[in-house]
Structure formats: C-alpha cells, structure tokens
Scaffold this motif. Structure first.
Motif, mmCIF file in Angstrom:
data_model
loop_
_atom_site.group_PDB
_atom_site.id
_atom_site.type_symbol
_atom_site.label_atom_id
_atom_site.label_comp_id
_atom_site.label_asym_id
_atom_site.label_seq_id
_atom_site.Cartn_x
_atom_site.Cartn_y
_atom_site.Cartn_z
ATOM 1 N N GLN A 530 0.783 -1.305 0.018
ATOM 2 C CA GLN A 530 0.046 0.056 -0.105
ATOM 3 C C GLN A 530 0.841 1.266 0.031
ATOM 4 N N CYS A 531 0.307 2.448 -0.387
ATOM 5 C CA CYS A 531 0.798 3.579 -0.414
ATOM 6 C C CYS A 531 0.988 4.118 1.134
ATOM 7 N N PRO A 532 2.253 4.485 1.753
ATOM 8 C CA PRO A 532 2.119 4.943 3.052
ATOM 9 C C PRO A 532 1.402 6.423 3.335
ATOM 10 N N ASN A 533 1.271 7.181 2.364
ATOM 11 C CA ASN A 533 0.711 8.409 2.503
ATOM 12 C C ASN A 533 -0.815 8.347 2.068
ATOM 13 N N CYS A 534 -1.281 7.264 1.529
ATOM 14 C CA CYS A 534 -2.692 7.176 0.741
ATOM 15 C C CYS A 534 -3.273 5.745 1.062
ATOM 16 N N ASP A 535 -4.751 5.850 1.093
ATOM 17 C CA ASP A 535 -5.257 4.476 1.552
ATOM 18 C C ASP A 535 -5.467 3.694 -0.049
ATOM 19 N N LYS A 548 4.139 2.380 -7.631
ATOM 20 C CA LYS A 548 3.737 3.827 -7.674
ATOM 21 C C LYS A 548 2.345 4.178 -7.013
ATOM 22 N N CYS A 549 2.423 5.217 -6.515
ATOM 23 C CA CYS A 549 1.040 5.373 -6.136
ATOM 24 C C CYS A 549 0.586 6.688 -7.260
ATOM 25 N N HIS A 550 -0.587 6.540 -7.653
ATOM 26 C CA HIS A 550 -1.110 7.215 -8.594
ATOM 27 C C HIS A 550 -1.926 8.706 -8.105
ATOM 28 N N TYR A 551 -1.936 8.534 -6.878
ATOM 29 C CA TYR A 551 -2.573 9.843 -6.098
ATOM 30 C C TYR A 551 -1.457 10.702 -5.589
ATOM 31 N N CYS A 552 -0.337 10.236 -4.948
ATOM 32 C CA CYS A 552 0.620 11.219 -4.470
ATOM 33 C C CYS A 552 2.084 11.065 -5.062
ATOM 34 N N HIS A 553 2.094 10.183 -6.045
ATOM 35 C CA HIS A 553 3.248 10.076 -6.824
ATOM 36 C C HIS A 553 4.486 9.402 -5.894
HETATM 37 ZN ZN ZN Z 1 -0.187 7.877 -2.360
#
Ligand code: ZN
Ligand code: ADP
Ligand code: ZN
Length: 815
Positions: A530-535, A548-553
């Motif tokens: 999972q992204c550490p910054n986003c759910d 990669k996280c597509h929400y926070c890069h």
């Molecule tokens: Zn993220």
C-alpha cells in the motif's frame, strides 16, 4: 476631500478591503486597475480596484496604498460582473476567482521570484532603476521581490518589475515553458549542378555500373515529375526499392543532399486555406442553427463522431468575425486537441490566439492584452476551461466543443467551476450565442434541449456518408472457459487485428488504466503493498521496476519478496496499458507498437510526438487510456479494441454509466473516419450489460431515457442539484468529529436531503483523511437560499476552535 478604494486581494477571504487614496490617485484610478497594497504582516499584494468612493470604513482605519500599478484597467467591467457571478454561484471568494483568472505576472506579491531572461541585451532602453535590477540579475539568476527592494533601496518596486516584464528583461518564476521542437522530416534533393539535362545524362552514364544508385536517381526524377513537391527520403527508399545506404552513398558523392522540414510547417503554409464546402447534412444543420439562434441563445449540436462538427463551427465563426465580434472556442484539453487547433489555424491564421496555461508569462500577458484591446490578432480565442476568464469585451459566439467532457469541471483549487456552464452565463452577459457540440451530450445538456431551454440540432451522418463503425461484443468469460484467450486478447480480437494489419491499416486499443498492474499481491498471505501516504494499493510499473502511487506520486523499487510473510510468491492482479503493450510486442513482433498514457506523454509535447508518429504511420498499433477518446482524427484507423469494458461500468459514481457510454462511443468513433466503415471490438465479462448493448447499437436516446429515469428515482441531476462538502485533515479523529458535527447541523436544516457522512473510495490522500457530505437540492428549493444556509453553517463551524485547522471544501454541482 478623502477618497477610498475597495479592492479584491488574491486570497480566499470573502470580503473586499478598503484603502485610502489621495484625490489625484482617486482621479486617476479606474475600476479594474491594480494597486500595490500591504496586507497582514508586511505582505504586499497586487490588489484589484472594484470601486472608488468617499465612505470611510467603519471598523478599521483604511491604510494607504503603496502605488498604482496600471495606466489603464487590465480587467473590464463585464469580466468583473462574470467573476461576481462565479464567486456567488460556486461559493468562493472574489479573490480566488481573481487569482485563477489573471496571468500570474499580474499577481506580483512579496514572495514572487523573478528570473532573468537570457535573450535580453538591449540595455539602452532601461531606466536607471531598471538597469540596477538588470545588473543584479547578471550576478544572481533570480531575485525575490524583497531583494529587488533592497537593490533599489525602496519598498515600492512593483511598477519597476512590471515594466521589466513588459520589456522582456525578466519573467516571473513558475513552471517554465519549454519551447516545442517540432519533428523534422528528412527530404532529399539533387545537387543544383545536376539540374541540367546534359549533366544529368553524364551522371547516368557514370552510374551505369552502380545499378542501385542509378535506380535511385531515376526514381527520384519520376517522383519529381509526378508530384512537383518535396520528396521524403523515406519515400524514395520505398519507391526505388533501395536501402538507405544507397542514398547515403549518393549523398557522400555529392549527387544528392538531405534537408529537413518541420512537419507542421509543411501542413501549415502561411497562405490561408479556404473553408471547406459543407456537405448537404452540414448545410441543413448550419441553416437550422442560424434559424434557432434568432430565438434562442444556446444550441446543442448533437452530431455523431466524424460528422464534421468542426466544419459547421467554422462557418459560424466566419460570420461572427465578419461583423467584428470575438469568438471563444473552448476545448477540453489543449495538448490533446492539436489537430483541431491546426485545422482552425489553417482557416483563420493569425486571428487565432491559443490560450494555454503552459505558455510563458510574457506570451500570456500579450494574449491577454490583445483580447482586452479587442485587436484583430486574437479575435478568436482557443482555450481550455480557464479561457472563460479572459478580458472579452465584445463576444459574439462561444463554441464549447465536446461539451460532455469531464475536464470542463475544475475540482481543485477553488473556484470549482464548470467552464461550460460558466461560458453560458458569460455568453448571455455579452448577448452572444452559445453552441455546445458533442456526439455524446451530457445528460444535463440533452435534458435542457428536450425541455426546450436549449435549441437542438442533429447531424446523424458521418462526412462522406461512411457508416458508423460496426461494434462487436466479445464475451471473455466464455473465451476464458474455452481457452481462447492469449493474455488479455481474445482470438477474435487478434483475428481482427491481423486482418487490419494485413491491409496496412492502423489500430487503436483502449485500456483505461496505466502501468503494468494496479495491484501486486502475495499469493501466500494475500498482502498487497500500500502507499504509506494514501489508502490505496501501489500500481506496478514493470518498465521501471517500480511500485507507484497514482494519487501522491510516491514510488519505491519493486520488492523481491512479500513485506508481510517474506515469501516470494508475488503476483499481479488486473492489467494496465504497459502490460498490453508488452503482450502486443510479443504477439506482433514485426509491427510498431506505441503507447499513449500519462507515463509516455510526460514532456510538455509528449502528446504531439505520439500523435505525429501515429499520424505518419510510424506506429501501427496505439495502446492508450482515455486520452484516446478526445476528438482525435486519424485517417487510417480501421479497428478499435476495448480490452476490458467492465471496470468502467462498476465505478461507484452516479454518472458511471453515462460516462462509460460516452467514453466507449468516443473511442469507437476513432475507427473508420475516412475510407470505409470501421470495426470496434469490445471485450467484457458481461456483454449483456445494458450500456454495452446501447453502445453497440448506437442507441444514445435509449441510454438517455434509462439513465434519466434512474436520476429521477434516486434524486440526482438534472432533477436535483448537488453540493458536496469535503473535510480534510491529517488527524482522523478530528475529521470524524468535524464531519459528525456538520452532518447534524446540515440535517437540522435539509433533513433527508443530506447524504453521508461517507468516505471516498480512497479515503486518505497525502496523509489527509477525507470525509464527504452531499446535499441534494430538490427542484423547487431555492438555490440561493440553500447556499446562504450552508454558508451560515460553515461560518459557525469555523468558529469552533478545534475545527479551525480542518480544510472545508464546498463544491457546487460536484460532478
Ligand atoms: Zn499515495
Ligand atoms: P467531428 O468533430 O464531428 O468528429 P470532424 O470535424 O473532425 O468531425 O470531421 C471528420 C473528418 O471529416 C475530418 O477529417 C474533416 O476534415 C472531414 N470533413 C468533415 N466535413 C467535411 C467537408 N464538408 N468537406 C471535406 N471534409 C470534411
Ligand atoms: Zn505474503
């Protein structure tokens, strides 16, 4: 006598502010001019004058202004009226509209950083003060406004900076525009000497033993006589059946030479092309548009894909130009619509200004000023949604192309406006006509048309009477069961692809997900990174070996083993464009595969490069995301494949079905636009889904009626209006308390018409927890009053100390 001015500051505070001015200043100042003022602790802003008067403010003592920044207004009264409407309708401050509306060079403030412009050298035209800054910038490439003030030993420096911007000595720091280097095409020509008959004969004799080289020279002459146009090196290679080495040899013998021409120059020679003659259907449509415009301000042009809506627009534009009025042409996205822009530029040449947020500050200021002064250069303004803010004084026509496009809505930051709706209001303020065009109108626009609020004109034929593409639904559940899938391709789709490639036709494949796979999963314990910054799960990008996280890069290297149980049984779930591309390269090793998604179009002109390569047929199969649905016009595409229709249909949003229909019809519309009927193959686990049936039979009306019924039943637009409230904060408990308080307060007033609190599907982004409330406004309930009540509750909310740090976002028409 004491004089005052009311100004807007580019900040999110509701109010306007009053400053004092001298009598002379009051005389000089006009509404729409900027003045430099200080606000808060030592902060300087470029404020915009709204009013000049003599009433002193009651609650505070008015401060003096620092300086007047403009000789004449940079914003006109019509604009201000429109801004006022935007601010009240979208529930934001005038300052926020001001900030969004003007080029950043107009918004000088103390933190602004200025950069030197390398190209400037003409120091003679500088005043002493200007020279001091110029010199400081030779030592140090950038300066803050504070540093400029130090250099000059005074506070009032905005006018000097303003003037330096106008003289192109410096620019304001922001995302720097990288200038576009168009693709160069290699051409070949004979060296001058051989243009004489005698010399040529000599040459041919000389080459009698170099058969291939002789063949190349002869073919060159055949081509030359046949076309009279420049000859591409590539064409000569093909026609003469020789290798590039042969051409190179001839060049090194000084017989031929290569030269380069920019592709866009070739297409866009300066002479204006004449408008095309309309076909009979377009002619009828144009006639009824003109007829209906006599009574109505807004018309929906519902024309199937490739019916030639653009040609109809151009005729109307021409007529408006003839009477000296301005035209605003809105497009969903500038970068993706270069083809339409080029077409319009071919017709209207320099009359067109393309307003692009990516252009340099100076270019934007120049465009702004041309429009403000109603110059002939800039009578037609092409732009994406933010073009509605420009200083029009004399609009005659607004065209909103692809009016259904979601990108007309701005979500972040405020003002959260819909450019189509705001354009209609703008048009009415100018008594201009408004034409909305689409092959798949949004439900609300179609609704307005059937309610007779808008006029409606239809174009049901493709140009050249080519039939709309044939659409085939492929059941992949069945195909899987029968083992007729290769990767994500059914045997049927592969067969259609081979046939098209055999005919030297091109193919577009659509998969609305980028990356290799949206989820990486451990088959032993079920864990997925999972992204550490986003759910949200991290998307696997194979090419870079990254997650990669597509929400926070956020990104990190692909792990070798599971982070939870340590086993190395990592597998992927779902698939994106990158995976499709890799599969294609194995399935069709002898063809060129291209990919168009936001990973491959990163550079400012990434789009153009891919579009040009596909246009010039260097790419045979183009895989991409929804970018492919935006009005692109490729002549040689005969097949479109939609690899998986299901995710689009299952999206949790009341518009998911409408959007899925629009997206699929638009992507399908790229097939068979010029020669013969195209073919579309849609793969799905559920081919009997009503939307897929409607797409395959081109039944817009059926889709419309069915969706409208749902909207009525479940209280959604166009019947009910929606205002969404979002709270965001890094502390989960705080957001929760805030949203519960707010839900109770709103329910007291709006009862069952408050939905929520709910969590969005990704409930934490960049470490901010997010909670939503939706307020539904029944048809007869006053919108203005509702907003007033919401505003009141917001004010009370913000008065609670614990809630103050929470971000409070209001989104009117949040869809
Ligand atoms: Zn993220
Ligand atoms: P739409 O925007 O409705 O999808 P376009 O305006 O892109 O359709 O037109 C589709 C294609 O048909 C374009 O390549 C355009 O140049 C061509 N075309 C349309 N109308 C005419 C016309 N009257 N004469 C010649 N070509 C036309
Ligand atoms: Zn595991």
């Amino acid at each position: 006598m004491i004089y005052f001015i009311d100004v807007i500051l580019p900040i999110p505070l509701q109010k306007t502010f009053t400053y004092s001015v001298t009598e002379q200043e009051a005389d000089f100042l006009d509404i729409g001019m900027r003045v430099a003022v200080s606000f808060g602790k030592k902060k300087l802003y470029a404020a915009l004058v709204l009013d000049v008067h003599q009433k002193s403010p009651e609650l505070y003592e008015a401060k003096e202004i620092h300086q007047i920044l403009d000789e004449s207004p940079i914003v006109n009264q019509k604009q201000l009226k429109h801004w006022q409407w935007l601010s009240s309708y979208y529930m934001c401050s005038l300052g926020e509209v001001y900030r969004a509306a003007v080029p950043s060079a107009f918004l000088l403030e103390s933190e602004t950083i200025v950069l030197k412009n390398e190209a400037f050298s003409n120091v003679d035209e500088l005043t002493d003060e200007e020279y001091l800054i110029y010199e400081a910038l030779q030592r140090q490439a950038q300066l803050t406004i504070y540093e400029v003030a130090e250099v000059l030993g005074k506070k009032k420096v905005f006018p000097v900076i303003d003037s330096l911007i106008k003289k192109s000595v410096l620019s304001v720091k922001e995302e720097i525009y990288e200038s576009y280097k168009p693709k160069l095409v290699k051409y070949i020509q004979l060296i001058e000497t051989y243009n004489h008959e005698a010399k040529l004969q000599e040459l041919l004799t000389e080459l009698s033993r170099a058969k291939k080289q002789r063949e190349a020279v002869l073919t060159f002459f055949q081509l030359k006589n046949a076309t009279k146009k420049p000859i591409k090196a590539k064409t000569l290679v093909e026609k003469a059946g020789v290798s590039t080495q042969i051409l190179n040899a001839l060049v090194s013998k000084d017989i031929f030479e290569f030269y380069h021409i920019q592709t866009d120059r070739v297409q866009f020679d300066d002479s204006k092309n004449d408008l095309k003659t309309l076909n009979e259907h377009q002619e009828v449509a144009l006639k009824s548009i003109k007829e209906i415009f006599k009574e109505k301000d807004v018309i929906l042009l519902h024309g199937v894909t490739s019916s030639g809506k653009t040609e109809v627009y151009t005729k109307l534009i021409q007529e408006v130009l003839n009477v000296g009025k301005q035209v605003l042409f809105l497009l969903p996205e500038i970068a993706l619509t270069t083809q339409i822009i080029t077409r319009l530029q071919n017709y209207f040449g320099k009359k067109i200004v393309v307003f692009h947020s990516k252009y340099s500050v100076n270019e934007r200021v120049e465009a702004w000023n041309n429009i403000l002064k109603n110059e002939a250069e800039g009578q037609i303004i092409l732009g994406a949604r933010s073009a509605i803010f420009l200083p029009f004084s004399n609009l005659g026509l607004i065209v909103v192309d692809e009016e259904h496009e979601a990108s007309y809505k701005q979500f972040e930051p405020s003002p959260r406006y819909n450019a189509r709706d705001s354009a209609i209001v703008l048009g009415k303020m100018h008594q201009a006509k408004i034409l909305l065009g689409s092959a798949t109108p949004s439900l609300e626009t179609q609704f307005n048309a059937t309610q007779n609020k808008f006029g409606l004109v239809s174009l049901n034929r493709r140009h050249g009477n080519i039939q709309l593409p044939k659409i085939e639904l492929i059941d992949i559940k069945e195909k899987k069961r029968k083992k007729e899938m290769k990767g994500h391709f059914s045997d049927r789709l592969l067969q259609l692809m081979s046939e098209a490639l055999e005919e030297k036709e091109q193919i577009i494949l659509f998969q609305n997900r980028r990356g290799y796979a949206p989820i990486l999963e451990c088959t032993t314990c079920g864990h997925s990174p999972q992204c550490p910054n986003c759910d949200v799960s991290l998307t696997y990008h194979k090419y870079k070996g990254e997650l990669k996280c597509h929400y926070c890069h956020y990104q990190r290297a692909l792990p070798n083993s599971c982070g939870a149980c340590g086993s190395n049984t990592l597998d992927t779930k779902g698939f994106g464009t990158e995976q499709v591309e890799l599969e294609l390269k194995e399935l069709f090793p002898n063809h060129n595969i291209g990919r168009m998604d936001s990973d491959t179009t990163r550079g400012k002109y990434g789009y153009q490069k891919i579009i040009e390569a596909f246009e010039s047929q260097e790419i045979d199969v183009l895989v991409g995301t929804q970018m492919l649905s935006k009005g692109l016009d490729f002549k040689n595409v005969s097949l479109v494949g939609i690899l998986s229709a299901d995710t689009m249909l299952n999206y949790p949003d009341f518009r998911a079905h409408e959007r899925a229909y629009q997206l699929m019809v638009q992507v399908s519309g790229r097939a068979g636009r010029s020669k013969k009927q195209g073919m579309v193959a849609i793969q799905s686990y559920n081919p009997y889904h009503q939307i897929l049936q409607q797409v395959s039979t081109n039944s817009y009306q059926e889709m419309y009626k069915e969706q409208l019924q749902d909207r009525w039943q479940f209280h959604y637009p166009p019947y009910y209006r929606l205002i969404k409230i979002t709270l965001k904060h890094k502390d989960f408990v705080k957001v929760n308390e805030g949203i519960n308080w707010l839900a109770r307060a709103l329910q007291n007033v709006f009862r069952e018409n408050v939905l929520g609190p709910t969590e969005p599907s990704v409930s934490r982004v960049r470490n901010q927890y997010i909670k939503n409330l939706m307020i539904k406004i029944p048809p007869k309930q006053s919108l203005a009053k509702t907003k007033e009540q919401i505003q009141k509750i917001k004010t009370t909310f913000e008065a609670v100390k614990e809630f103050r740090p929470i971000r409070f976002i209001i989104d009117v028409d949040a869809y």
